[in-house]
Write a protein that holds these residues in place. Structure first.
Motif, PDB file in Angstrom:
ATOM      1  N   ASN A 115       0.862  -1.174   0.000  1.00  0.00           N
ATOM      2  CA  ASN A 115       0.000   0.000   0.000  1.00  0.00           C
ATOM      3  C   ASN A 115       0.904   1.231   0.000  1.00  0.00           C
ATOM      4  O   ASN A 115       1.562   1.530   0.995  1.00  0.00           O
ATOM      5  N   THR A 170      -0.230   4.064   2.756  1.00  0.00           N
ATOM      6  CA  THR A 170      -0.059   3.818   4.190  1.00  0.00           C
ATOM      7  C   THR A 170       1.250   3.136   4.529  1.00  0.00           C
ATOM      8  O   THR A 170       1.673   3.140   5.684  1.00  0.00           O
ATOM      9  N   ASP A 175       1.576  -0.056   4.412  1.00  0.00           N
ATOM     10  CA  ASP A 175       1.241  -1.387   4.907  1.00  0.00           C
ATOM     11  C   ASP A 175       1.409  -2.450   3.824  1.00  0.00           C
ATOM     12  O   ASP A 175       1.454  -2.148   2.626  1.00  0.00           O
ATOM     13  N   HIS A 194       0.065  -5.340   1.432  1.00  0.00           N
ATOM     14  CA  HIS A 194      -1.188  -5.462   0.696  1.00  0.00           C
ATOM     15  C   HIS A 194      -1.317  -6.884   0.158  1.00  0.00           C
ATOM     16  O   HIS A 194      -0.358  -7.437  -0.355  1.00  0.00           O
ATOM     17  N   THR A 232      -6.031  -9.538   8.808  1.00  0.00           N
ATOM     18  CA  THR A 232      -5.415  -9.186   7.536  1.00  0.00           C
ATOM     19  C   THR A 232      -5.729  -7.733   7.172  1.00  0.00           C
ATOM     20  O   THR A 232      -6.816  -7.236   7.457  1.00  0.00           O
ATOM     21  N   ASN A 233      -4.780  -7.056   6.538  1.00  0.00           N
ATOM     22  CA  ASN A 233      -4.994  -5.669   6.125  1.00  0.00           C
ATOM     23  C   ASN A 233      -6.101  -5.578   5.072  1.00  0.00           C
ATOM     24  O   ASN A 233      -6.400  -6.554   4.381  1.00  0.00           O
ATOM     25  N   SER A 279      -8.336   3.422   5.054  1.00  0.00           N
ATOM     26  CA  SER A 279      -8.172   3.017   6.455  1.00  0.00           C
ATOM     27  C   SER A 279      -7.651   4.144   7.329  1.00  0.00           C
ATOM     28  O   SER A 279      -7.745   4.070   8.558  1.00  0.00           O
ATOM     29  N   ASN A 329      -9.851  -3.666   9.933  1.00  0.00           N
ATOM     30  CA  ASN A 329     -10.235  -4.710   8.991  1.00  0.00           C
ATOM     31  C   ASN A 329     -10.018  -6.028   9.731  1.00  0.00           C
ATOM     32  O   ASN A 329      -8.908  -6.552   9.785  1.00  0.00           O
TER      33      ASN A 329
END
Length: 755
Positions: free
Chosen positions: A215, A218, A220, A222, A255-256, A285, A297
């Motif tokens: 991502n 962010t 993060d 993915h 999980t994201n 998010s 999430n």
């Protein structure tokens, strides 16, 4: 096919228990090689798969270990006429289709066309239903309507996930896997007897992986995975005639959020298309649009089951299955997949169910019968905002939010029976029927607000603009569904069968429907019905070294329930600022096909497995605004062709057995939704997998190496179409079409210790 359970020195250590799977080898006293007998319970009794006059594929737990199967979606590569995928914007919600029958939308009010059972307990909702594979005894996939043998009527088919029974001796299995994208899976399973009548067991699983992508907003991971689950079980057998099983399971998925790939640049932001289909710019998010759930999430699911088997006599058994299940989901859906707050949705699903089933099973030389009563009390609710953050209709209140809150309660009961009578030693007639009464109660509210979110999700400063739905309704649906089947054993090795069965699914209410615009919404949508005709042949040949199963079917599908959603313009300014749910009872579809599964044992070392299906699925009638638009509609998620070929070699190595398997699967063109969309639809594709597994001679150690999607195919699994091109309607300003993809190439190494 009668086979002794004596293992040859060079026999395979485990079996993939179906006609399309890696076969175990057995040698009789004459040293003749034969395939192992496959035992299933598709008809509520233990039978050789080759004697069951139904289209059934079965996989043993050890066989799934041999292939390195991680979740049930991978089964679709080897089973004819089956599509299993994660639903869009999720990792664990199941989208299942069998023979053209399924359900795309996980919203409350919609039941799945394919029934999923966990240890004979029907799972009513698709959330957390994309089950990971561990502690499994076997998985069975039944194609065609199921209702006279099972707790819940199913239009398209059923998937039975059966967990491993507890052994008579202490057992321990410890499994660790490491693979691509820093995959780390740890699974521990143990059981032991406590005296002569009680056994207890437990399984704990931690399944984690970094993302296939990143991502870029962010930072993060993915398409990552972060799942923790456990299962506790016990068995009590105070007498030879009584067995009580208890089980409790729970899973937590952190999980994201998953956002789709954008095939087009951002129309307002100018954000270019990313090179990597697994990367995203999703920022929902961390935006005010999802502040009401703190950008979470997360899915939690749990359930409790008690089953009792009481042998009333050597011929009759009374069975009771009592179960409760619950799941809760907080989900972030970023329709635009951008850092901009153009079209974002915080979502809450909250589901609970209680079921009670009684069965009376009878078996004698001529008769086999099951009669049952089933009761289900289920509540499914969803609450979500659709935040259109770049629209502004009230000065000082940027953004428009459409809030939907809907709860649909189901109270259903049914009685069913299925009787098989052996007219002769070779000819058997099965007759079944099911009566169902299904009551649906809905409480729905939809409102439009100015601001980034609704009061339900914590934005108390939102300005209420208008309600588009506000109603309570209930309706009761009843049905009788019959089944008849005739089978004839031409010889000990060949069985012919033919039959008719009917599937039925009750109507319900769409929580996204706007009853102020369309009052018909309050009446709900109608039931759907499928009449299926099937003939087949199951054969064993080459002296038991090969099996071939062929099924030919025709289905007449009436009043198909097709959910959808479209944007619409509430103020006439030419820009869609709200959306509405649409449910169509499409007039008629015809689906026919031929399916083949087979295995052949060329030698004690080398074998092959094959599966094929050819389908002809077409919409025959679809009335829209008084016009038949069937020539513009397609049956969803149903490729016309499917093929699977596996080659397996086994030999002795280092005091144990090594098995090498390579398999190829092919799927034809797939239309994701009822309206074709080139950017979302998946063209025909191939998947190549391979595995190398060594099992020690004492069966204590397993070492495995598994490669999946070795050609690194980019495979579309789902998508959202709210963009400006080839979509039914648009919503938001960024051309919001997004596509979700299956995993890329992965390699995983496993070590397992069994005691």
């Amino acid at each position: 096919m009668k086979v002794r359970a004596q293992r040859s020195a060079l026999a395979m250590a485990v079996v993939l228990a179906s006609a399309t799977e890696i076969p175990a080898v057995h040698a009789q006293d004459s040293d003749a090689l034969m395939l192992e007998e496959v035992v299933v319970t598709a008809r509520r009794r233990s039978e050789n798969l080759q004697d069951v006059p139904l289209a059934v594929t079965a996989f043993s737990g050890d066989a799934l270990d041999m292939r390195g199967i991680s979740d049930i979606s991978e089964l679709a590569q080897a089973v004819p006429s089956v599509t299993l995928e994660p639903s869009r914007a999720t990792s664990t919600t199941l989208t299942a289709f069998i023979r053209g029958v399924g359900q795309q939308d996980p919203l409350a009010g919609f039941e799945q066309g394919v029934a999923l059972y966990l240890d004979d307990v029907y799972i009513a909702r698709p959330q957390a239903a994309l089950l990971d594979v561990y502690d499994v005894e076997r998985i069975e996939v039944l194609r065609g309507p199921q209702g006279t043998l099972y707790g819940r009527n199913a239009v398209g088919g059923a998937i039975k996930y059966v967990t491993r029974r507890l052994g008579d001796e202490p057992e321990l299995r410890l499994k660790a896997s490491y693979g691509s994208y820093n995959q780390v899976d740890l699974v521990g399973t143990g059981s032991m007897p406590l005296g002569d009548t009680v056994k207890v067991g437990a399984t704990v699983a931690s399944l984690t992986r970094d993302g296939f992508g990143e991502n870029r907003t962010t930072g993060d991971e993915h398409y990552d995975k972060d799942l923790f689950a456990y299962r506790l079980s016990a068995e009590w057998a105070p007498a030879d005639s009584l067995l009580v099983r208890l089980a409790y399971d729970k899973s937590e998925d952190k999980t994201n959020p998953v956002a789709g790939h954008r095939p087009y640049p951002g129309a307002a932001s100018g954000a270019p298309v990313l090179d990597d289909i697994y990367d995203t710019r999703s920022g929902a998010s961390e935006l005010p649009s999802t502040a009401g759930i703190d950008g979470n999430n997360e899915i939690e699911a749990e359930g409790f089951m008690v089953s009792v088997d009481w042998d009333l006599s050597p011929a009759a058994t009374l069975r009771s299955i009592t179960a409760w299940r619950e799941d809760y989901t907080e989900s972030v859906i970023d329709f635009d997949s951008l850092a901009e707050m153009d079209m974002d949705a915080p979502v809450i699903y909250d589901n609970e169910q209680f079921s009670q089933e009684f069965q009376l099973l009878y078996s004698s030389e001529r008769w086999n019968a099951v009669a049952g009563f089933y009761y289900l009390d289920a509540t499914a609710s969803n609450d979500f905002d659709v935040v259109l953050g770049q629209l502004n209709v009230i000065p000082g209140f940027p953004g428009i939010t459409a809030y939907t809150g809907g709860e649909v309660d189901t109270e259903a009961w049914s009685v069913f029976a299925d009787v098989t009578y052996n007219l002769t030693d070779r000819l058997a007639l099965s007759v079944g029927g099911r009566y169902t009464e299904d009551e649906r109660t809905a409480d729905v509210f939809r409102g439009q607000y100015a601001g980034f979110g609704s009061p339900f999700f914590g934005n108390d400063g939102a300005l209420f603009l208008a309600a588009t739905s506000d109603y309570e309704a209930d309706k009761t649906y009843t049905d009788f569904s019959p089944r008849v089947n005739l089978s004839y054993a031409v010889s000990d090795d060949v069985t012919l069968y033919g039959g008719y069965s009917q599937g039925w699914k009750a109507g319900s209410f769409d929580p996204r429907g706007a009853n102020f615009v369309t009052p018909e919404v309050e009446k709900g949508f109608d039931p759907e019905t499928l009449d299926s005709y099937e003939i087949g042949v199951k054969s064993s040949w080459l002296g038991g070294r090969a099996v071939t199963n062929v099924a030919v079917f025709y289905s007449d599908y009436q009043d198909m329930q097709i959910p959808g959603s479209i944007g619409f313009d509430t103020d006439g300014d030419g820009v869609n600022d709200d959306f509405v749910g649409t449910v169509t009872n499409a007039g008629q579809a015809e689906i026919s096909g031929i399916e083949l599964e087979g295995s052949v044992l060329f030698s004690e070392h080398f074998s092959a497995q094959v599966a094929l299906s050819f389908l002809d699925a077409s919409i025959e009638e679809w009335i829209f605004n008084g016009v038949d638009v069937s020539d513009q509609r397609e049956v969803q998620n149903t490729p016309e062709e499917m093929a699977y070929l596996g080659l397996t070699y086994t030999n002795g190595l280092l005091g144990g057995d090594v098995t090498v398997n390579a398999n190829w699967s092919y799927k034809g063109d797939i239309t994701q939704f009822e309206v074709p969309s080139p950017v979302l639809d998946q063209e025909a594709y191939d998947v190549i997998n391979a595995s190398l597994v060594w099992i020690s001679g004492d069966q204590h150690w397993l070492l495995g190496l598994y490669g999946k999607n070795l050609a690194d195919e980019e495979i579309k699994t789902a998508g959202y179409c709210f963009g400006f091109q080839d979509c039914p309607s648009s919503l938001g300003l960024e051309d919001n079409t997004t596509v979700f993809y299956a995993p890329p190439r992965t390699v995983t190494a496993t070590v397992e210790y069994r005691f």
